[in-house]
Design an enzyme around this catalytic site. Structure first.
Site, PDB file in Angstrom:
ATOM      1  N   ASP A  75      -5.505   5.600   3.547  1.00 47.83           N
ATOM      2  CA  ASP A  75      -5.403   4.163   3.786  1.00 47.83           C
ATOM      3  C   ASP A  75      -3.942   3.727   3.787  1.00 47.83           C
ATOM      4  OD1 ASP A  75      -8.162   3.903   3.835  1.00 47.83           O
ATOM      5  OD2 ASP A  75      -8.288   3.469   1.688  1.00 47.83           O
ATOM      6  N   TYR A  99      -5.742  13.569  -6.487  1.00 50.78           N
ATOM      7  CA  TYR A  99      -5.143  12.239  -6.352  1.00 50.78           C
ATOM      8  C   TYR A  99      -4.599  11.789  -7.704  1.00 50.78           C
ATOM      9  CZ  TYR A  99      -7.734  11.866  -1.939  1.00 50.78           C
ATOM     10  OH  TYR A  99      -8.231  12.070  -0.678  1.00 50.78           O
ATOM     11  N   ASP A 112     -10.223  -2.309  -3.375  1.00 52.02           N
ATOM     12  CA  ASP A 112      -8.821  -2.035  -3.671  1.00 52.02           C
ATOM     13  C   ASP A 112      -8.044  -3.343  -3.699  1.00 52.02           C
ATOM     14  OD1 ASP A 112      -8.214  -2.761  -1.009  1.00 52.02           O
ATOM     15  OD2 ASP A 112      -8.190  -0.697  -0.313  1.00 52.02           O
ATOM     16  N   ARG A 117     -11.639   4.793  -4.268  1.00 48.73           N
ATOM     17  CA  ARG A 117     -11.934   3.359  -4.407  1.00 48.73           C
ATOM     18  C   ARG A 117     -13.339   3.133  -4.952  1.00 48.73           C
ATOM     19  NH1 ARG A 117     -11.338   0.844   1.197  1.00 48.73           N
ATOM     20  NH2 ARG A 117     -11.779   2.970   1.838  1.00 48.73           N
TER      21      ARG A 117
END
Length: 293
Positions: free
Chosen positions: A35, A63, A77, A176
């Site tokens: 993103d 991540y 988010d 997310r």
């Protein structure tokens, strides 16, 4: 292949466009969208190496992220609109033990409903396009694996709780959605405020270049990538030519069955990915040696 450390604010397609200009070729693709708010490792295929992307998409990933507990958003988010407002009493009830319990429930093999604002296609259109057009989107749950959900820091403030974490997960996991589901489980709402991809399979972000440094000198040979992922079969010039023509290879009967196997010639070039069965090698994907333009 090209590994890029994507900065915040650019889409994955933006990075592909920059690579096309810098390398003077249209034959550039990527594996695993990030993103615009996210940073970190984006894997690009260039020229014939785009044929390797299929094998990179499914690799597990790591991540580093910050999850904010206290309020949900329309996009799960920080780019979305808040849903409701923080409840101080509910936040006070989120003890360390309760937080740990919530994280445990999201670790291992889980069923996850992807964020509605995702690249998943619904009747031919991306889910995020439908959401932005005002449509209600309901995506089916899918099985994913969160192999590690490690809390690095917890910071409490007047309007929420920020949780820094490192997450190792299977391909297709939405971080997310983890923030959304953790907040929902704790009764306070949650969303993502920061996300950085630090690893894809055996490839760390430390080996990536910055967007402004994309150049042919940053390309990694397909044979080097394939050797990190698959068994390697050294082939002669005649064998390489036969594979290029779609012929099978007669291999020693002791050759272990495997698929795919990277067939690499004496010059260190990836000739093909092959299937080895009962002493016979068959081409799965060929890699032309001509320079892409």
């Amino acid at each position: 292949m090209l590994f890029v450390d994507k900065p915040q604010g650019l889409t994955s397609h933006d990075v592909v466009a920059r690579a096309r200009r810098a390398l003077d070729t249209r034959k550039v693709g990527h594996a695993g969208t990030l993103d615009p708010m996210a940073t970190g490792l984006l894997t690009l295929g260039v020229g014939p190496a785009t044929r390797l992307l299929t094998y990179l998409v499914g690799l597990d990933k790591t991540y580093e992220t910050t999850l904010r507990l206290g309020v949900a958003t329309t996009t799960d988010d920080a780019d979305g609109e808040p849903i409701g407002a923080p409840d101080p009493a509910a936040l006070d009830a989120v003890t360390s033990a309760r937080l740990e319990q919530g994280i445990r429930s999201l670790t291992g093999e889980i069923e996850q409903v992807p964020s509605a604002v995702s690249a998943i296609k619904v009747d031919g259109r991306r889910a995020y396009d439908r959401v932005r057009a005002g449509e209600e989107v309901a995506l089916a749950a899918r099985n994913v694996t969160v192999s590690a959900f490690t809390v690095l820091d917890v910071r409490r403030h007047a309007t929420g709780i920020d949780v820094d974490a490192r997450i190792d997960c299977s391909s297709g996991t939405y971080i997310r959605a983890l923030a959304r589901d953790l907040g929902a489980d704790l009764g306070v709402g949650g969303h993502l405020t920061a996300l950085r991809r630090t690893r894809v399979g055996p490839f760390p972000v430390s080996g990536a270049v910055q967007v402004d440094d994309i150049a042919s000198t940053a390309l990694v040979a397909p044979a080097e990538i394939a050797a990190r992922l698959f068994p390697v079969l050294s082939v002669s010039g005649d064998q390489a030519r036969d594979l290029g023509h779609g012929k099978t290879l007669a291999l020693p009967a002791t050759s272990a069955d495997a698929e795919p196997v990277a067939a690499v010639d004496a010059h260190g070039r990836l000739v093909a990915l092959v299937s080895v069965r009962a002493g016979v090698g068959r081409t799965l994907v060929g890699f032309p040696q001509e320079v892409a333009g």
